[in-house]
Design a protein around this motif. Structure first.
Motif, PDB file in Angstrom:
ATOM      1  N   LEU A  42      67.106   6.059  -7.823  1.00  0.00           N
ATOM      2  CA  LEU A  42      66.335   7.156  -7.241  1.00  0.00           C
ATOM      3  C   LEU A  42      66.781   7.496  -5.821  1.00  0.00           C
ATOM      4  O   LEU A  42      66.757   8.665  -5.425  1.00  0.00           O
ATOM      5  N   LEU A  43      67.178   6.498  -5.059  1.00  0.00           N
ATOM      6  CA  LEU A  43      67.611   6.762  -3.686  1.00  0.00           C
ATOM      7  C   LEU A  43      69.020   7.339  -3.594  1.00  0.00           C
ATOM      8  O   LEU A  43      69.344   8.008  -2.618  1.00  0.00           O
ATOM      9  N   ASN A  44      69.839   7.098  -4.600  1.00  0.00           N
ATOM     10  CA  ASN A  44      71.219   7.581  -4.567  1.00  0.00           C
ATOM     11  C   ASN A  44      71.460   8.863  -5.359  1.00  0.00           C
ATOM     12  O   ASN A  44      72.514   9.461  -5.237  1.00  0.00           O
ATOM     13  N   ASP A  45      70.508   9.254  -6.180  1.00  0.00           N
ATOM     14  CA  ASP A  45      70.669  10.455  -7.008  1.00  0.00           C
ATOM     15  C   ASP A  45      69.622  11.491  -6.580  1.00  0.00           C
ATOM     16  O   ASP A  45      68.513  11.512  -7.085  1.00  0.00           O
ATOM     17  N   ASP A  46      70.012  12.331  -5.617  1.00  0.00           N
ATOM     18  CA  ASP A  46      69.073  13.323  -5.088  1.00  0.00           C
ATOM     19  C   ASP A  46      68.553  14.271  -6.162  1.00  0.00           C
ATOM     20  O   ASP A  46      67.376  14.635  -6.158  1.00  0.00           O
ATOM     21  N   LYS A  47      69.410  14.655  -7.070  1.00  0.00           N
ATOM     22  CA  LYS A  47      68.999  15.575  -8.131  1.00  0.00           C
ATOM     23  C   LYS A  47      67.888  14.948  -8.986  1.00  0.00           C
ATOM     24  O   LYS A  47      66.869  15.585  -9.265  1.00  0.00           O
ATOM     25  N   LEU A  48      68.074  13.704  -9.380  1.00  0.00           N
ATOM     26  CA  LEU A  48      67.073  12.995 -10.169  1.00  0.00           C
ATOM     27  C   LEU A  48      65.797  12.792  -9.359  1.00  0.00           C
ATOM     28  O   LEU A  48      64.695  13.014  -9.855  1.00  0.00           O
ATOM     29  N   TYR A  49      65.929  12.379  -8.108  1.00  0.00           N
ATOM     30  CA  TYR A  49      64.773  12.135  -7.249  1.00  0.00           C
ATOM     31  C   TYR A  49      63.903  13.383  -7.147  1.00  0.00           C
ATOM     32  O   TYR A  49      62.688  13.329  -7.362  1.00  0.00           O
ATOM     33  N   PHE A  50      64.516  14.522  -6.830  1.00  0.00           N
ATOM     34  CA  PHE A  50      63.741  15.745  -6.646  1.00  0.00           C
ATOM     35  C   PHE A  50      63.213  16.306  -7.964  1.00  0.00           C
ATOM     36  O   PHE A  50      62.158  16.941  -7.991  1.00  0.00           O
ATOM     37  N   LYS A  51      63.902  16.051  -9.060  1.00  0.00           N
ATOM     38  CA  LYS A  51      63.390  16.447 -10.372  1.00  0.00           C
ATOM     39  C   LYS A  51      62.137  15.630 -10.694  1.00  0.00           C
ATOM     40  O   LYS A  51      61.122  16.178 -11.128  1.00  0.00           O
ATOM     41  N   CYS A  52      62.189  14.328 -10.481  1.00  0.00           N
ATOM     42  CA  CYS A  52      61.032  13.461 -10.717  1.00  0.00           C
ATOM     43  C   CYS A  52      59.887  13.832  -9.788  1.00  0.00           C
ATOM     44  O   CYS A  52      58.717  13.853 -10.200  1.00  0.00           O
ATOM     45  N   ARG A  53      60.205  14.133  -8.551  1.00  0.00           N
ATOM     46  CA  ARG A  53      59.196  14.532  -7.569  1.00  0.00           C
ATOM     47  C   ARG A  53      58.472  15.790  -8.030  1.00  0.00           C
ATOM     48  O   ARG A  53      57.244  15.843  -8.049  1.00  0.00           O
ATOM     49  N   LYS A  54      59.219  16.808  -8.416  1.00  0.00           N
ATOM     50  CA  LYS A  54      58.624  18.062  -8.869  1.00  0.00           C
ATOM     51  C   LYS A  54      57.759  17.842 -10.110  1.00  0.00           C
ATOM     52  O   LYS A  54      56.645  18.337 -10.195  1.00  0.00           O
ATOM     53  N   ASN A  55      58.285  17.083 -11.064  1.00  0.00           N
ATOM     54  CA  ASN A  55      57.543  16.834 -12.300  1.00  0.00           C
ATOM     55  C   ASN A  55      56.264  16.045 -12.049  1.00  0.00           C
ATOM     56  O   ASN A  55      55.237  16.294 -12.686  1.00  0.00           O
ATOM     57  N   ALA A  56      56.305  15.098 -11.120  1.00  0.00           N
ATOM     58  CA  ALA A  56      55.106  14.316 -10.788  1.00  0.00           C
ATOM     59  C   ALA A  56      54.049  15.207 -10.148  1.00  0.00           C
ATOM     60  O   ALA A  56      52.869  15.145 -10.511  1.00  0.00           O
ATOM     61  N   ILE A  57      54.458  16.053  -9.222  1.00  0.00           N
ATOM     62  CA  ILE A  57      53.517  16.965  -8.562  1.00  0.00           C
ATOM     63  C   ILE A  57      52.925  17.932  -9.582  1.00  0.00           C
ATOM     64  O   ILE A  57      51.721  18.185  -9.580  1.00  0.00           O
ATOM     65  N   ASP A  58      53.756  18.473 -10.462  1.00  0.00           N
ATOM     66  CA  ASP A  58      53.261  19.383 -11.500  1.00  0.00           C
ATOM     67  C   ASP A  58      52.240  18.684 -12.397  1.00  0.00           C
ATOM     68  O   ASP A  58      51.217  19.265 -12.756  1.00  0.00           O
TER      69      ASP A  58
END
Length: 78
Positions: A42-58
């Protein structure tokens, strides 16, 4: 999830499947090495991190008390 943080969870709770399927984070085995791998991923893959972040908030946005009560009252009055 309400803070927009991707989740790292063991595969035991039922919500783990939801987290994995909706890409809100990573479900892992209860092992230190698996945890380290998940954090590193999660710390090294910005694309995955922000995708997970958006999905969690949604996901949690539908769990706000006003939304939950609104659905409950709507169903009760129907």
């Amino acid at each position: 999830m309400a803070c927009g943080l991707p989740v790292i969870i063991t595969g035991k709770p039922e919500i783990a499947d939801e987290i994995q399927n909706r890409e809100m984070g990573v479900a892992i085995d209860y092992e230190k090495d698996k945890f380290v791998e998940a954090v590193t991923l999660l710390l090294n893959d910005d694309k995955l991190y922000f995708k997970c972040r958006k999905n969690a908030i949604d996901f949690v946005s539908g769990l706000e008390w006003s939304a939950v009560f609104g659905r409950a009252f709507k169903n009760a009055l129907a």
